[in-house]
Design an enzyme around this catalytic site. Structure first.
Site, PDB file in Angstrom:
ATOM      1  N   ARG A  73       0.830  -1.217   0.000  1.00 38.91           N
ATOM      2  CA  ARG A  73       0.000   0.000   0.000  1.00 38.91           C
ATOM      3  C   ARG A  73       0.861   1.261   0.000  1.00 38.91           C
ATOM      4  NH1 ARG A  73      -4.432   0.009   4.398  1.00 38.91           N
ATOM      5  NH2 ARG A  73      -5.037   1.896   3.288  1.00 38.91           N
ATOM      6  N   HIS A 126      -8.101   7.354  11.773  1.00 35.74           N
ATOM      7  CA  HIS A 126      -7.588   5.984  11.666  1.00 35.74           C
ATOM      8  C   HIS A 126      -6.066   5.929  11.559  1.00 35.74           C
ATOM      9  CE1 HIS A 126     -11.776   4.505  10.090  1.00 35.74           C
ATOM     10  NE2 HIS A 126     -11.761   4.777  11.380  1.00 35.74           N
ATOM     11  N   ASN A 220     -21.218  12.247  -2.741  1.00 34.52           N
ATOM     12  CA  ASN A 220     -20.913  10.848  -3.008  1.00 34.52           C
ATOM     13  C   ASN A 220     -21.657  10.467  -4.295  1.00 34.52           C
ATOM     14  OD1 ASN A 220     -20.837   7.891  -2.820  1.00 34.52           O
ATOM     15  ND2 ASN A 220     -20.363   8.170  -0.648  1.00 34.52           N
ATOM     16  N   ALA A 236     -16.133  13.521  -5.879  1.00 32.36           N
ATOM     17  CA  ALA A 236     -15.668  14.595  -4.991  1.00 32.36           C
ATOM     18  C   ALA A 236     -14.820  15.615  -5.753  1.00 32.36           C
ATOM     19  CB  ALA A 236     -14.861  13.989  -3.841  1.00 32.36           C
TER      20      ALA A 236
END
Ligand code: OAD
Length: 244
Positions: A73, A126, A220, A236
């Site tokens: 990632r 997060h 969205n 967006a």
């Protein structure tokens, strides 16, 4: 002859006079930077099992496997840049600061793109994929190595490092949650951008703000939050710049 203003114009108008704005973003805002979301048809959780890769148990069982996934990632994210939606939020924050209004940006994203774009009043609920935390001494440091050596070790105490990310089954930082709730309970307007609204506690943020009296706008391409007063359907990167 006067014409009816469009929903985008109405939202822009409200935003220009709002005193306290809170924005919540999810993976959808970074989709236009070329970063896969988690739950769409090509979402990461279609191809990977969260319980094998993004839980404390997975890390205890096989830290090398978890780090390999985070290296994959990190490599994917290293070349990605903020898109017009990230940058538009920076402009909105700047304009609000100029007129002494309050702006809070809460993101579930760990990609760091809001910070890279220049957002200042930012809470990364997060965590951040470019930070590591020592499993021994708890020190959090920035580490942008791609790939990171597997497994990486703390330069102060020698214990293993883990990604500074909130995994499934873990608690969010309590200060972050308190600051987020404070902003939601006092905002007069909330924008919810690019999140499916299924992961708590962020999934409840729109209803918290709405119950406290905020006007809630969702941006969205698909329906998600049931708490919005207005839904602006589209990407967006196309919609958010129109609100500046
Ligand atoms: P999801 O993948 O669940 O949802 C992405 C949302 O973005 C969906 O509602 C899409 O319709 C929307 N979307 C897709 N493309 C878009 C675009 N161009 N513009 C605007 N919206 C778009 O991602 P999150 O809601 O962020 O947790 O997921 C929440 C958490 O679940 C993540 O933070 C992650 C994951 O497990 C951790 O990493 C801890």
């Amino acid at each position: 002859m006067s014409r009816m203003s469009s929903p985008i114009e109405q939202v822009r108008e409200r935003l220009s006079s709002a005193c306290r704005v809170t924005v919540l973003t999810g993976a959808g805002i970074s989709a236009d930077s070329g970063i896969p979301t988690f739950r769409g048809p090509d979402g990461l959780w279609k191809n990977f099992r969260a319980e094998d890769l993004a839980t404390p148990e997975a890390f205890t069982r096989d830290p090398a496997l978890v780090w390999e996934w985070y290296n994959w990632r990190r490599e994917l994210l290293a070349t990605k840049e903020p898109n017009p939606a990230h940058r538009a939020l920076v402009s909105i924050e700047g304009k609000m600061e100029t007129r002494r209004a309050q702006f809070h940006l809460l993101t579930q994203n760990v990609d760091g793109l809001h910070g890279l774009a220049g957002s200042r009043n930012l809470i990364e609920l997060h965590g951040n994929i470019w930070e590591v935390r020592c499993t021994g001494c708890g020190a959090v440091t920035e580490d942008r190595r791609v790939p990171i050596p597997i497994p990486p070790y703390c330069s102060s105490c020698g214990k293993m490092l883990r990604p500074h990310i909130v995994w499934f089954g873990e608690m969010l930082d309590s200060d972050d949650v308190s600051r987020a709730l404070e902003s939601l309970e006092h905002c007069d307007m909330m924008l919810v951008i690019g999140t499916s609204g299924v992961v708590q506690p962020a999934a409840s943020f729109a209803s918290t703000a709405r119950s406290a009296g905020a006007f809630v706008v969702e941006i969205n391409p698909d329906a998600s939050s049931g708490a919005a007063h207005v839904a602006l359907r589209g990407r967006a990167a196309e919609i958010v710049p129109l609100l500046v």
